[in-house]
Design an enzyme around this catalytic site. Structure first.
Site, short mmCIF file in Angstrom:
data_model
loop_
_atom_site.label_atom_id
_atom_site.label_comp_id
_atom_site.label_asym_id
_atom_site.label_seq_id
_atom_site.Cartn_x
_atom_site.Cartn_y
_atom_site.Cartn_z
N GLU A 35 -67.83 -9.63 23.09
CA GLU A 35 -67.30 -8.67 23.88
C GLU A 35 -66.18 -9.43 24.52
O GLU A 35 -66.06 -10.51 24.82
CB GLU A 35 -68.20 -8.51 25.23
N HIS A 36 -65.07 -8.53 24.58
CA HIS A 36 -63.69 -8.82 25.22
C HIS A 36 -62.90 -10.00 24.20
O HIS A 36 -62.09 -10.80 24.53
CB HIS A 36 -63.41 -9.38 26.48
N ASP A 41 -61.89 -9.19 21.07
CA ASP A 41 -61.01 -8.47 20.25
C ASP A 41 -59.52 -8.54 20.45
O ASP A 41 -58.59 -8.77 19.77
CB ASP A 41 -61.32 -6.90 19.81
N SER A 72 -63.79 22.30 24.03
CA SER A 72 -65.22 21.65 23.71
C SER A 72 -66.29 22.33 24.18
O SER A 72 -66.51 23.25 24.78
CB SER A 72 -64.87 20.24 24.66
N GLY A 108 -68.83 7.40 29.15
CA GLY A 108 -68.79 6.28 30.12
C GLY A 108 -69.99 5.42 29.86
O GLY A 108 -70.13 4.59 30.74
N GLY A 147 -70.23 3.04 27.61
CA GLY A 147 -69.98 2.05 26.83
C GLY A 147 -70.04 2.14 25.42
O GLY A 147 -70.24 0.80 24.63
N LEU A 148 -70.47 3.10 24.75
CA LEU A 148 -70.46 3.30 23.40
C LEU A 148 -69.18 3.85 22.65
O LEU A 148 -69.38 4.43 21.58
CB LEU A 148 -71.70 4.30 23.22
N ASP A 163 -63.27 -0.93 18.42
CA ASP A 163 -64.05 0.38 18.69
C ASP A 163 -63.88 1.32 17.43
O ASP A 163 -64.66 1.80 16.72
CB ASP A 163 -63.84 1.04 19.72
#
Length: 386
Positions: free
Chosen positions: A37-38, A40, A71, A126, A128-129, A176
């Site tokens: 995490e963090h 990249d 949508s 929202g 985190g995926l 991502d």
């Protein structure tokens, strides 16, 4: 977000809305980051995988520069824009993501026509995926094909990053979209963020008698908010003081030296990134030698580092991780950019219901919004469906 699983239903609704059939339907998955995490944007290592929750877009190119987007969720009606007027900062809500990748392709000299688009997604927003990157990767896959641009996956990754960083204004790295565009069923994506080298690493939790639970805390987060940007700035400051191109170039053995050069906050941020890079490499090695059942301690250590050194967790995430661990999970951590979102819990099949029930009870006892808990498995990356 909710999804219509039948592609023909989406195509039929597109024709009903826009008066003509789409040129095709494309799909791109969200992602779970197993660990890393963090790291990249610090040119380090990450180990995400594409998940079996996706964004689908039915899309038809137009003969002019106009864009019409709708949508299946949100109830906001058709959003209209013009690519001739599209520039960084324009657009609202989810419409920024299709407009952003179109802008990024145009910036590369590719002629991008206007288009009609119908979006459907079951990637939780929202959480985190990476719901935003799923949209971007589906749209850019469609436009890459329909314009004849023929860009390789590595170029599509950089174009979507450009869209996020400049058009949307979120200072994200390349993890991502790399997972969404380059993922494969049953595989995690071991990505070197310096040169985009990818190795697919088998991750079959089920074969090891495990499930990977995602616990969506319902605490929404946004990469465009200041917390993410401030962490990135701290990392860049640390790299500058330590005299390296990026924190990727700092090994664990330099942390003692770094502590004498950096202020306390910057040191904590640096320590997380350096040790997290090391944990990614260890996880890849352990998966290859011993399988998923042996990576629990590395997941646990990653969460502690994000909670204490990078300070991007929150009470809901910490509770989800702690309760999962005390009720049978062999390892758990928050996943994603932080400040909300989801936790993952690697759990023996026989303990799954116990973990689910305990987390739900603990959230109710704490007065938190009820979490959404579901399993994910490594899935295929972005592709055309029809």
């Amino acid at each position: 977000m909710s999804t219509t699983t039948d592609t023909s239903v989406l195509a039929a609704r597109f024709q009903e809305t826009f008066g003509e059939a789409p040129d095709g339907v494309w799909q791109a998955p969200g992602r779970v980051n197993l660990i890393g995490e963090h790291t990249d944007y610090n040119e380090g290592f990450v180990l995400p995988f594409a998940i079996d929750k996706t964004a689908k877009v039915a899309l038809r190119v137009r003969g002019d520069s106009k864009v019409r987007m709708l949508s299946t969720f949100g109830g906001h009606g058709v959003v209209e824009a013009d690519l001739a007027d599209s520039e960084p900062g324009s657009g609202e809500g989810w419409s920024r993501y299709p407009l952003g990748v179109a802008w990024a392709l145009k910036e590369r000299g590719i002629t991008v026509p206007g288009f009609d688009l119908l979006l459907d997604s079951d990637v939780p927003s929202g959480a985190g995926l990476s719901s935003s990157h799923a949209i971007e990767c589906a749209v850019i896959s469609a436009l890459n094909e329909l314009t004849g641009a023929g860009l390789a996956a590595e170029d599509l990754v950089l174009a979507t990053q450009r869209a996020e960083n400049v058009f949307v204004g979120a200072p994200t790295g390349i993890m991502d979209q790399s997972a969404s565009l380059r993922g494969a069923k049953g595989q995690a994506v071991f990505l070197d963020c310096r040169d985009q080298h990818v190795e697919l690493v088998p991750f079959d939790a089920e074969a090891s008698g495990l499930v990977l639970l995602v616990i969506d805390t319902k605490v929404s987060h946004s990469h465009a908010d200041g917390g993410y940007a401030s962490r990135r700035a701290s990392c860049e400051l640390g790299a500058e003081i330590l005299g390296v191109q990026a924190l990727r170039d700092v090994g664990v053995e330099r942390l003692e030296e770094a502590s004498g050069l950096l202020d306390e906050t910057t040191m904590k941020r640096v320590r997380h990134v350096v040790t997290e890079n090391d944990r990614v490499l260890q996880t890849v090695e352990v998966l290859g030698s011993h399988g998923p059942a042996s990576i629990g301690p590395l997941l646990d250590a990653s969460h502690v580092s994000m909670r204490d050194d990078f300070e991007i967790s929150c009470p809901e995430l910490d509770l989800a991780v702690d309760i999962s661990r005390t009720n049978g999970a062999i390892g758990a951590r928050m996943t994603g950019g932080g400040f909300g979102g989801s936790a993952i819990a690697l759990t023996p099949v026989g303990q799954e219901q116990q973990v689910r029930d305990a987390v739900v009870r603990s959230f109710a006892d704490a007065g938190y919004t009820a979490p959404d808990i579901f399993t994910v498995t490594p899935a295929a990356g972005a592709r055309r469906l029809a």
